[in-house]
Scaffold this motif. Sequence first.
Motif, short mmCIF file in Angstrom:
data_model
loop_
_atom_site.label_atom_id
_atom_site.label_comp_id
_atom_site.label_asym_id
_atom_site.label_seq_id
_atom_site.Cartn_x
_atom_site.Cartn_y
_atom_site.Cartn_z
N THR A 224 0.83 -1.21 0.00
CA THR A 224 0.00 0.00 0.00
C THR A 224 0.86 1.25 0.00
N THR A 227 2.56 1.76 -3.35
CA THR A 227 1.57 2.17 -4.35
C THR A 227 1.21 3.64 -4.17
N LEU A 228 1.05 4.09 -2.94
CA LEU A 228 0.75 5.50 -2.68
C LEU A 228 1.87 6.40 -3.18
N ILE A 231 1.65 6.58 -6.92
CA ILE A 231 0.53 7.42 -7.37
C ILE A 231 0.93 8.89 -7.36
N VAL A 291 -1.69 12.03 -3.78
CA VAL A 291 -1.16 11.34 -2.60
C VAL A 291 -2.03 11.61 -1.38
N SER A 294 -5.40 9.74 -1.89
CA SER A 294 -5.24 8.28 -1.76
C SER A 294 -4.95 7.89 -0.33
N ASN A 295 -4.10 8.67 0.34
CA ASN A 295 -3.79 8.37 1.73
C ASN A 295 -5.02 8.50 2.62
N VAL A 298 -7.12 5.40 2.13
CA VAL A 298 -6.52 4.25 2.81
C VAL A 298 -6.75 4.34 4.32
N ALA A 306 -1.56 3.45 6.03
CA ALA A 306 -1.45 4.79 5.45
C ALA A 306 -0.05 5.35 5.65
#
Length: 308
Positions: A224, A227-228, A231, A291, A294-295, A298, A306
């Motif tokens: 995760t 991936t963050l 992104i 970011v 997305s964070n 999550v 996160a």
Amino acid sequence: MGKIRNTTRDVVRNKVLLFMVLPGTLWFLFFSYLPMIGTVIAFKEYRFSRDGFFASIVNSKWVGWDNFKFLFTTNDAYLITRNTLLYNMAFIVVGLILSVLLAVVLSEIANKKLAKLYQTGMFLPYFLSWVVVGYFAFSFLSSERGLLNEIFGSHISWYSESKYWPFILIFVYLWKAVGYNSVVYLAAIMGIDKSLYEAAMIDGASKFQQIRNITLPLLSPIITIMTLLAIGKIFYADFGLFYQVPRDSGTLYSVTNVIDTYVYRGLKTTGEIGMSTAAGLYQSVVGFVLVITSNYIVRRFDKDSALF
């Protein structure tokens, strides 16, 4: 006064740790934060003068959002944005799957010396420059002496056929980056408590079941986070990949032209530094927003996975 005294006491108490992080702090200061002053160029018609860089910034004329219009009003705006996003999405998804798969495979090799040899072979391409990789690709794809045409007896002009290049670029990127990215996941796998696998073996779990129920769930936080971070760079394209590997072939621009190469060609043609600064600022702001968003998503589902 009490707060200053407490701060001073904390600094003295942790002076060794603070000294250890000092090089990284200085690096961020000089290469990440101080250059932010130059973002003002994105809103100016920058003209260099003999008075120096900062004097040139001050004396340049304000043009507002005109530099950003270069990206959004051109006929190629949709094309370069589409290419940048789609390629990065493919790199993130396919790269993640292959990196995790490679890390799992390497971790399961019983002969550790052989595993180190495989890991080194996968890791090596990352250190090759895109210029060298571009010549490697040319040795395979040359229409006259290319290895692929020699093997298959074909006469494909690879550097004129755009339909092949989305697959070629994705393959070349994965060949170069997957081995490096897998190191992070391999290190995480090595840190998993071996007693979990021993208990699973006692319960009769197969190797596939151990990977599915132990390895992958424990890898999910690092997956995760990686991936963050990826992104956040989804609006950035690897300039060397999209410029050196296709050899700047004009017939391939429909599938190889991305924001970074488009700005470079525009800067080389017009010399407008303000335009390139505007593009960089645009990429940074969009990446920052992605970011943060997305964070936040999550964190709503799993706070431990996160970034912050």
